[in-house]
Scaffold this motif. Structure first.
Motif, PDB file in Angstrom:
ATOM      1  N   ASP A  69       0.923  -1.036   0.139  1.00 50.00           N
ATOM      2  CA  ASP A  69      -0.002  -0.125   0.072  1.00 50.00           C
ATOM      3  C   ASP A  69       0.747   1.242   0.021  1.00 50.00           C
ATOM      4  OD1 ASP A  69      -1.831   2.065   0.582  1.00 50.00           O
ATOM      5  OD2 ASP A  69      -2.658   1.117   2.093  1.00 50.00           O
ATOM      6  N   ALA A  70       1.046   1.867  -1.017  1.00 45.10           N
ATOM      7  CA  ALA A  70       1.421   3.214  -1.092  1.00 45.10           C
ATOM      8  C   ALA A  70       0.626   4.209  -1.880  1.00 45.10           C
ATOM      9  CB  ALA A  70       3.068   2.876  -2.108  1.00 45.10           C
ATOM     10  N   ALA A  71       0.131   4.753  -1.136  1.00 43.83           N
ATOM     11  CA  ALA A  71      -0.853   5.946  -1.346  1.00 43.83           C
ATOM     12  C   ALA A  71      -1.919   5.214  -1.992  1.00 43.83           C
ATOM     13  CB  ALA A  71      -0.285   6.837  -2.392  1.00 43.83           C
ATOM     14  N   GLY A  72      -2.494   4.080  -1.537  1.00 42.37           N
ATOM     15  CA  GLY A  72      -3.486   3.309  -1.924  1.00 42.37           C
ATOM     16  C   GLY A  72      -3.353   2.442  -3.086  1.00 42.37           C
ATOM     17  N   ARG A  73      -1.954   2.307  -3.850  1.00 41.45           N
ATOM     18  CA  ARG A  73      -1.572   1.557  -4.804  1.00 41.45           C
ATOM     19  C   ARG A  73      -0.835   0.098  -4.281  1.00 41.45           C
ATOM     20  NH1 ARG A  73      -4.996   2.387  -8.888  1.00 41.45           N
ATOM     21  NH2 ARG A  73      -3.287   1.267 -10.293  1.00 41.45           N
ATOM     22  N   ASN A  74      -1.225  -0.591  -5.090  1.00 44.66           N
ATOM     23  CA  ASN A  74      -0.496  -2.107  -4.371  1.00 44.66           C
ATOM     24  C   ASN A  74       0.730  -2.453  -5.183  1.00 44.66           C
ATOM     25  OD1 ASN A  74       0.070  -4.939  -4.157  1.00 44.66           O
ATOM     26  ND2 ASN A  74      -1.983  -5.524  -4.064  1.00 44.66           N
ATOM     27  N   ALA A 151       5.930  14.534  -5.274  1.00 41.43           N
ATOM     28  CA  ALA A 151       4.944  15.276  -5.125  1.00 41.43           C
ATOM     29  C   ALA A 151       4.889  16.501  -4.022  1.00 41.43           C
ATOM     30  CB  ALA A 151       3.533  14.342  -4.789  1.00 41.43           C
ATOM     31  N   ALA A 152       3.966  17.202  -4.420  1.00 39.75           N
ATOM     32  CA  ALA A 152       3.704  18.420  -3.494  1.00 39.75           C
ATOM     33  C   ALA A 152       2.695  18.192  -2.367  1.00 39.75           C
ATOM     34  CB  ALA A 152       3.131  19.514  -4.271  1.00 39.75           C
ATOM     35  N   ALA A 153       2.480  16.850  -2.033  1.00 35.81           N
ATOM     36  CA  ALA A 153       1.414  16.540  -0.929  1.00 35.81           C
ATOM     37  C   ALA A 153       2.261  15.427  -0.524  1.00 35.81           C
ATOM     38  CB  ALA A 153       0.208  16.345  -1.165  1.00 35.81           C
ATOM     39  N   GLU A 154       1.967  15.187   0.986  1.00 34.88           N
ATOM     40  CA  GLU A 154       2.344  13.978   1.667  1.00 34.88           C
ATOM     41  C   GLU A 154       1.779  12.880   1.022  1.00 34.88           C
ATOM     42  OE1 GLU A 154       2.979  13.803   6.073  1.00 34.88           O
ATOM     43  OE2 GLU A 154       1.234  12.464   5.819  1.00 34.88           O
ATOM     44  N   ILE A 155       2.522  11.563   1.051  1.00 37.93           N
ATOM     45  CA  ILE A 155       1.970  10.327   0.792  1.00 37.93           C
ATOM     46  C   ILE A 155       2.312   9.306   1.873  1.00 37.93           C
ATOM     47  CG2 ILE A 155       2.019  10.530  -1.736  1.00 37.93           C
ATOM     48  CD1 ILE A 155       4.243   8.274  -1.784  1.00 37.93           C
ATOM     49  N   SER A 156       1.671   8.213   1.962  1.00 37.35           N
ATOM     50  CA  SER A 156       2.386   7.346   3.129  1.00 37.35           C
ATOM     51  C   SER A 156       2.197   5.856   2.783  1.00 37.35           C
ATOM     52  CB  SER A 156       1.197   7.489   4.095  1.00 37.35           C
ATOM     53  OG  SER A 156      -0.045   7.027   4.264  1.00 37.35           O
ATOM     54  N   LEU A 157       2.919   4.995   3.432  1.00 35.68           N
ATOM     55  CA  LEU A 157       3.001   3.683   3.151  1.00 35.68           C
ATOM     56  C   LEU A 157       2.344   2.882   4.139  1.00 35.68           C
ATOM     57  CD1 LEU A 157       6.733   3.428   2.248  1.00 35.68           C
ATOM     58  CD2 LEU A 157       5.074   4.031   0.656  1.00 35.68           C
ATOM     59  N   ARG A 247       1.089   3.578   9.702  1.00 39.14           N
ATOM     60  CA  ARG A 247       1.433   4.083   8.260  1.00 39.14           C
ATOM     61  C   ARG A 247       2.583   4.946   8.647  1.00 39.14           C
ATOM     62  NH1 ARG A 247      -2.559   2.848   4.495  1.00 39.14           N
ATOM     63  NH2 ARG A 247      -1.151   4.234   2.877  1.00 39.14           N
ATOM     64  N   LEU A 248       3.696   4.895   7.334  1.00 40.76           N
ATOM     65  CA  LEU A 248       4.849   5.527   7.427  1.00 40.76           C
ATOM     66  C   LEU A 248       4.717   6.859   6.430  1.00 40.76           C
ATOM     67  CD1 LEU A 248       7.888   5.612   7.999  1.00 40.76           C
ATOM     68  CD2 LEU A 248       8.395   4.294   5.978  1.00 40.76           C
ATOM     69  N   PRO A 249       4.617   7.819   6.859  1.00 39.61           N
ATOM     70  CA  PRO A 249       4.422   9.069   6.032  1.00 39.61           C
ATOM     71  C   PRO A 249       5.535   9.580   5.165  1.00 39.61           C
ATOM     72  CG  PRO A 249       4.506   9.959   8.290  1.00 39.61           C
ATOM     73  CD  PRO A 249       4.605   8.291   8.329  1.00 39.61           C
ATOM     74  N   ILE A 250       5.546   9.866   4.146  1.00 36.97           N
ATOM     75  CA  ILE A 250       6.499  10.637   3.441  1.00 36.97           C
ATOM     76  C   ILE A 250       6.367  12.093   2.764  1.00 36.97           C
ATOM     77  CG2 ILE A 250       8.317  10.440   1.523  1.00 36.97           C
ATOM     78  CD1 ILE A 250       7.825   7.313   1.586  1.00 36.97           C
ATOM     79  N   GLY A 251       6.838  12.879   3.369  1.00 35.88           N
ATOM     80  CA  GLY A 251       6.385  14.435   3.196  1.00 35.88           C
ATOM     81  C   GLY A 251       7.056  14.925   1.856  1.00 35.88           C
ATOM     82  N   PRO A 252       6.293  16.027   1.193  1.00 32.84           N
ATOM     83  CA  PRO A 252       6.784  16.273  -0.130  1.00 32.84           C
ATOM     84  C   PRO A 252       8.242  16.628  -0.025  1.00 32.84           C
ATOM     85  CG  PRO A 252       4.859  17.561   0.753  1.00 32.84           C
ATOM     86  CD  PRO A 252       5.231  16.975   1.940  1.00 32.84           C
TER      87      PRO A 252
END
Length: 284
Positions: A69-74, A151-157, A247-252
């Motif tokens: 799960d990386a920003a909802g993608r498998n 990206a310009a927005a945070e995503i999470s794993l 979840r592990l966040p990764i900021g912009p």
């Protein structure tokens, strides 16, 4: 365009001996979450210590980096664990696409990889892999990956565990070992067995099969904090958990880095021998 053999895979050599084949351009089957991987990997004695596409989990591809799960993608392959629903077939598989080699030698490489949702790049990975001789019967695979959010927005794993499935915090570095008639032994410096070591953090963890042993070690402070994901009874596999309890966040523009060093040995080293091999591998 047709690719040559050297375009699709490269052979890693340690002390002049072939020890691992790295597949650069993998299968296009979307359900496998296509990604570069190592297979087969062998001991100096020639024993295979990886498995590709086994019947129990066709999306297990030797050694590599996979995240469910990386920003909802498998980017793991197979079904996706959905909270309150369980494993579910979804059309949400991502792809890790080789972009270029920054360095490419017989004993290692530095590679740029795009983690793609269609043609949109969710993450940019820099992967550094090197092989090092340790003894006449053991060598080390040094595997570092850094994931940058462009990206310009945070995503999470995330993982099935963070989505509601207890004990299933897989996602990150993962090594699928060969399934043999007898399940492998697994041990750390002070614990034995899958139940004792799964989900625990340890400086190193050994998986011992029929004539071979793999000793995994986190080689940075952050990596050593990641609990180990371990399976022996159902299938033999070891990985580190990037998203164990949350979840592990990764900021912009931010980057997450992990380094796992794996000793690949013939035979069955003792605990003291395994610890000594790890020390030598991490400082090599």
């Amino acid at each position: 365009m047709n690719r040559t053999a050297t375009d699709t895979a490269l052979m890693l050599r340690c002390s002049g001996r072939p020890v691992g084949r790295y597949v650069i351009h993998p299968s296009a089957d979307a359900r496998l979450a296509p990604r570069p991987y190592l297979h087969p990997v062998r001991t100096f004695g020639g024993l295979p210590v990886t498995e590709y596409g086994p019947a129990d989990h066709p999306h297990h591809l030797g050694v590599g980096v996979a995240v469910p799960d990386a920003a909802g993608r498998n980017f793991w392959g197979g079904r996706t664990y959905v909270r309150d629903q369980g494993p579910t077939e979804l059309d949400n598989h991502g792809e890790q696409r080789h972009l270029e080699f920054k360095l490419r030698d017989p004993d290692g490489f530095v590679e740029e990889i795009g983690w793609l949702d269609g043609e949109c790049e969710l993450l940019r990975e820099r992967r550094t892999v090197a092989v090092t001789p340790l003894t006449t019967s053991a060598w080390a695979l040094d595997f570092t990956f850094s994931l940058t959010n462009p990206a310009a927005a945070e995503i999470s794993l995330g993982s099935p565990a963070t989505n509601g499935r207890s004990g299933a915090a897989y996602g990150g570095f993962f090594w699928r070992a060969p399934k043999e008639r007898q399940a492998p032994e697994v041990f750390t410096a002070d614990a034995d067995g899958e139940a004792a070591v799964h989900g625990a953090a340890a400086d190193w963890l050994a998986l011992a099969g029929q004539g071979w042993t793999l000793v995994f070690a986190g080689a940075t402070p952050e990596t050593r904090l990641d609990p180990w994901f371990v399976r022996t009874a159902e299938y033999p596999g070891v990985g580190s958990s990037l998203a164990h309890a949350r979840r592990l966040p990764i900021g912009p523009g931010a980057t997450v880095v992990r380094r796992v060093v794996t000793v690949v040995a013939d035979g069955r080293p003792s605990r003291a021998e395994a610890a000594g091999l790890v020390r030598k591998a991490v400082t090599a």
